[in-house]
Scaffold this motif. Structure first.
Motif, mmCIF file in Angstrom:
data_model
loop_
_atom_site.group_PDB
_atom_site.id
_atom_site.type_symbol
_atom_site.label_atom_id
_atom_site.label_comp_id
_atom_site.label_asym_id
_atom_site.label_seq_id
_atom_site.Cartn_x
_atom_site.Cartn_y
_atom_site.Cartn_z
ATOM 1 N N THR A 149 -85.114 24.003 -49.387
ATOM 2 C CA THR A 149 -86.182 23.359 -48.608
ATOM 3 C C THR A 149 -87.156 22.615 -49.514
ATOM 4 O O THR A 149 -87.582 21.492 -49.195
ATOM 5 C CB THR A 149 -86.931 24.411 -47.781
ATOM 6 O OG1 THR A 149 -86.005 25.173 -47.003
ATOM 7 C CG2 THR A 149 -87.932 23.746 -46.855
ATOM 8 N N ALA A 150 -87.517 23.226 -50.645
ATOM 9 C CA ALA A 150 -88.430 22.563 -51.584
ATOM 10 C C ALA A 150 -87.816 21.278 -52.119
ATOM 11 O O ALA A 150 -88.502 20.254 -52.249
ATOM 12 C CB ALA A 150 -88.774 23.513 -52.735
ATOM 13 N N THR A 151 -86.519 21.315 -52.427
ATOM 14 C CA THR A 151 -85.830 20.111 -52.909
ATOM 15 C C THR A 151 -85.835 19.015 -51.854
ATOM 16 O O THR A 151 -86.070 17.840 -52.158
ATOM 17 C CB THR A 151 -84.386 20.454 -53.305
ATOM 18 O OG1 THR A 151 -84.387 21.482 -54.305
ATOM 19 C CG2 THR A 151 -83.670 19.236 -53.852
ATOM 20 N N ALA A 152 -85.573 19.399 -50.602
ATOM 21 C CA ALA A 152 -85.543 18.415 -49.514
ATOM 22 C C ALA A 152 -86.902 17.762 -49.305
ATOM 23 O O ALA A 152 -87.008 16.538 -49.140
ATOM 24 C CB ALA A 152 -85.072 19.093 -48.227
ATOM 25 N N PHE A 153 -87.971 18.566 -49.318
ATOM 26 C CA PHE A 153 -89.308 18.005 -49.115
ATOM 27 C C PHE A 153 -89.744 17.164 -50.313
ATOM 28 O O PHE A 153 -90.478 16.186 -50.157
ATOM 29 C CB PHE A 153 -90.309 19.114 -48.843
ATOM 30 C CG PHE A 153 -90.395 19.501 -47.390
ATOM 31 C CD1 PHE A 153 -91.228 18.804 -46.527
ATOM 32 C CD2 PHE A 153 -89.625 20.531 -46.880
ATOM 33 C CE1 PHE A 153 -91.315 19.140 -45.183
ATOM 34 C CE2 PHE A 153 -89.698 20.869 -45.534
ATOM 35 C CZ PHE A 153 -90.533 20.180 -44.684
ATOM 36 N N ILE A 180 -84.060 16.138 -58.232
ATOM 37 C CA ILE A 180 -82.739 16.216 -58.856
ATOM 38 C C ILE A 180 -82.655 17.399 -59.818
ATOM 39 O O ILE A 180 -81.722 18.208 -59.767
ATOM 40 C CB ILE A 180 -82.424 14.897 -59.584
ATOM 41 C CG1 ILE A 180 -82.330 13.750 -58.570
ATOM 42 C CG2 ILE A 180 -81.125 15.018 -60.380
ATOM 43 C CD1 ILE A 180 -82.218 12.382 -59.203
ATOM 44 N N ILE A 181 -83.640 17.504 -60.709
ATOM 45 C CA ILE A 181 -83.604 18.553 -61.734
ATOM 46 C C ILE A 181 -83.741 19.936 -61.098
ATOM 47 O O ILE A 181 -83.014 20.875 -61.451
ATOM 48 C CB ILE A 181 -84.716 18.320 -62.765
ATOM 49 C CG1 ILE A 181 -84.443 17.027 -63.540
ATOM 50 C CG2 ILE A 181 -84.819 19.480 -63.730
ATOM 51 C CD1 ILE A 181 -85.559 16.617 -64.477
ATOM 52 N N PHE A 182 -84.649 20.081 -60.132
ATOM 53 C CA PHE A 182 -84.844 21.377 -59.479
ATOM 54 C C PHE A 182 -83.603 21.788 -58.706
ATOM 55 O O PHE A 182 -83.177 22.949 -58.758
ATOM 56 C CB PHE A 182 -86.054 21.300 -58.552
ATOM 57 C CG PHE A 182 -86.460 22.610 -57.961
ATOM 58 C CD1 PHE A 182 -87.260 23.492 -58.669
ATOM 59 C CD2 PHE A 182 -86.049 22.976 -56.684
ATOM 60 C CE1 PHE A 182 -87.641 24.712 -58.130
ATOM 61 C CE2 PHE A 182 -86.428 24.189 -56.132
ATOM 62 C CZ PHE A 182 -87.224 25.054 -56.854
ATOM 63 N N GLY A 183 -83.016 20.825 -57.984
ATOM 64 C CA GLY A 183 -81.816 21.139 -57.207
ATOM 65 C C GLY A 183 -80.651 21.558 -58.084
ATOM 66 O O GLY A 183 -79.958 22.545 -57.798
ATOM 67 N N ILE A 184 -80.413 20.804 -59.177
ATOM 68 C CA ILE A 184 -79.315 21.132 -60.087
ATOM 69 C C ILE A 184 -79.536 22.489 -60.743
ATOM 70 O O ILE A 184 -78.587 23.253 -60.960
ATOM 71 C CB ILE A 184 -79.176 20.028 -61.150
ATOM 72 C CG1 ILE A 184 -78.699 18.720 -60.515
ATOM 73 C CG2 ILE A 184 -78.198 20.448 -62.247
ATOM 74 C CD1 ILE A 184 -78.661 17.557 -61.471
#
Length: 300
Positions: free
Chosen positions: A117-121, A96-100
């Motif tokens: 991709t990193a957020t999805a994995f 959540i934090i990385f994606g936002i």
């Protein structure tokens, strides 16, 4: 004797979950490692989370491959449940934090694709850890089936909230200017360490088997009471020195120059201060509930 002799379907499912966890966390931190743009502030914290989850999962997999199931300690299921529980929330928080922080604010291109991709994995890893939490409790053929107690769940929650707090206070600019705020960071660290020690003293919450007793009940009581006292000081000092102008705080979001609409909300110092204040109050309530439960059990 082969390392894989005597494997049944239950064990194989556990290994597949572990391999999926290793793959997803490895992809997540590898994509961040190759992009310097993603290795700043919050991104660096997420990178550390994924590396730690990968390393711990790999170590546990090697232990289970090298030691027969019958030779593992009785509290092993409790340990697996605990670590998967913690890593579920750790990877979910990182997702959540990385994606936002990065996806919306990066220009289209390879760096944004790596962030997506990193957020999805990372999200996939949190799902796999959550599946292991459920699998430890419901897997067939478990003679001494592990079920977490209410107090065990509360203690896990205390440590999870503390880990999220650590994610925010990696930004030392939030507190390095005030000794009172440094004291709050010390409080979070002491209580987390005592909580982790207390959890293992309690046999990783393997007290659902009433034939077993808590080795050091006095330690758990003392740790909980001390944590309540310490967190009470943090609940008062952190908001006072962060939001009161008389103590050098910043009472309004609009006056914080880091809270620009052009920047991710997770990079806003004022938002980080507020998040830590809320999480501190949540953890104090968790410790109070823990103490109340112990008092109720002792009266019974």
């Amino acid at each position: 004797m082969s390392l894989f002799s005597g494997l049944d379907s239950v064990t194989i499912v556990g290994y597949f979950l572990r391999l999926g966890q290793l793959l997803s966390t490895c992809v997540a931190f590898s994509l961040v490692a190759v992009e310097d743009t993603l290795r700043e502030g919050i991104g660096n914290w997420c990178f550390i989370i994924w590396c730690f989850c990968f390393s711990a999962s790999l170590l546990i997999l090697l232990i289970e491959l090298c030691i027969f199931r019958s030779h593992l300690p009785q509290y092993w299921d409790g340990f697996r449940h605990a670590y998967a529980y913690y890593f579920t929330f750790a990877c979910l928080s990182a997702s959540i934090i990385f994606g936002i922080t990065y996806i919306q604010y990066l220009p289209q291109g390879p760096v944004q694709n790596h962030a997506i991709t990193a957020t999805a994995f990372s999200a996939m890893a949190s799902v796999l850890y959550a599946l292991e939490v459920a699998w430890v409790c419901v897997r067939p053929g478990n003679v001494h089936r592990f079920m977490p107690t209410f107090q065990g769940v509360i203690r896990r929650l205390e440590n999870v909230v503390a880990c999220v707090i650590f994610g925010f206070i990696t930004n030392i600019d939030l507190y390095r200017h005030q000794p009172a705020l440094i004291w709050c960071v010390v409080v979070y660290s002491i209580c987390f360490i005592l909580g982790a020690v207390g959890y293992f003293v309690n046999g990783c919450d393997y007290d659902n088997d009433r034939r077993l007793s808590i080795p050091y009940p006095g330690f758990l009581v003392g740790q909980t009471v001390l944590s309540i006292l310490l967190y009470t000081t943090a609940v008062v000092l952190w908001p006072l020195y962060q939001f009161d102008e008389n103590f050098g705080g910043q009472p309004q979001w609009s006056n914080d120059i880091s809270c620009s609409s052009d920047l991710p909300p997770t990079l806003c110092f004022w938002n980080q201060r507020l998040a830590v204040a809320i999480l501190t109050a949540m953890n104090l309530l968790a410790y109070v509930a823990d103490s109340a439960y112990m008092a109720l059990v002792s009266l019974r």
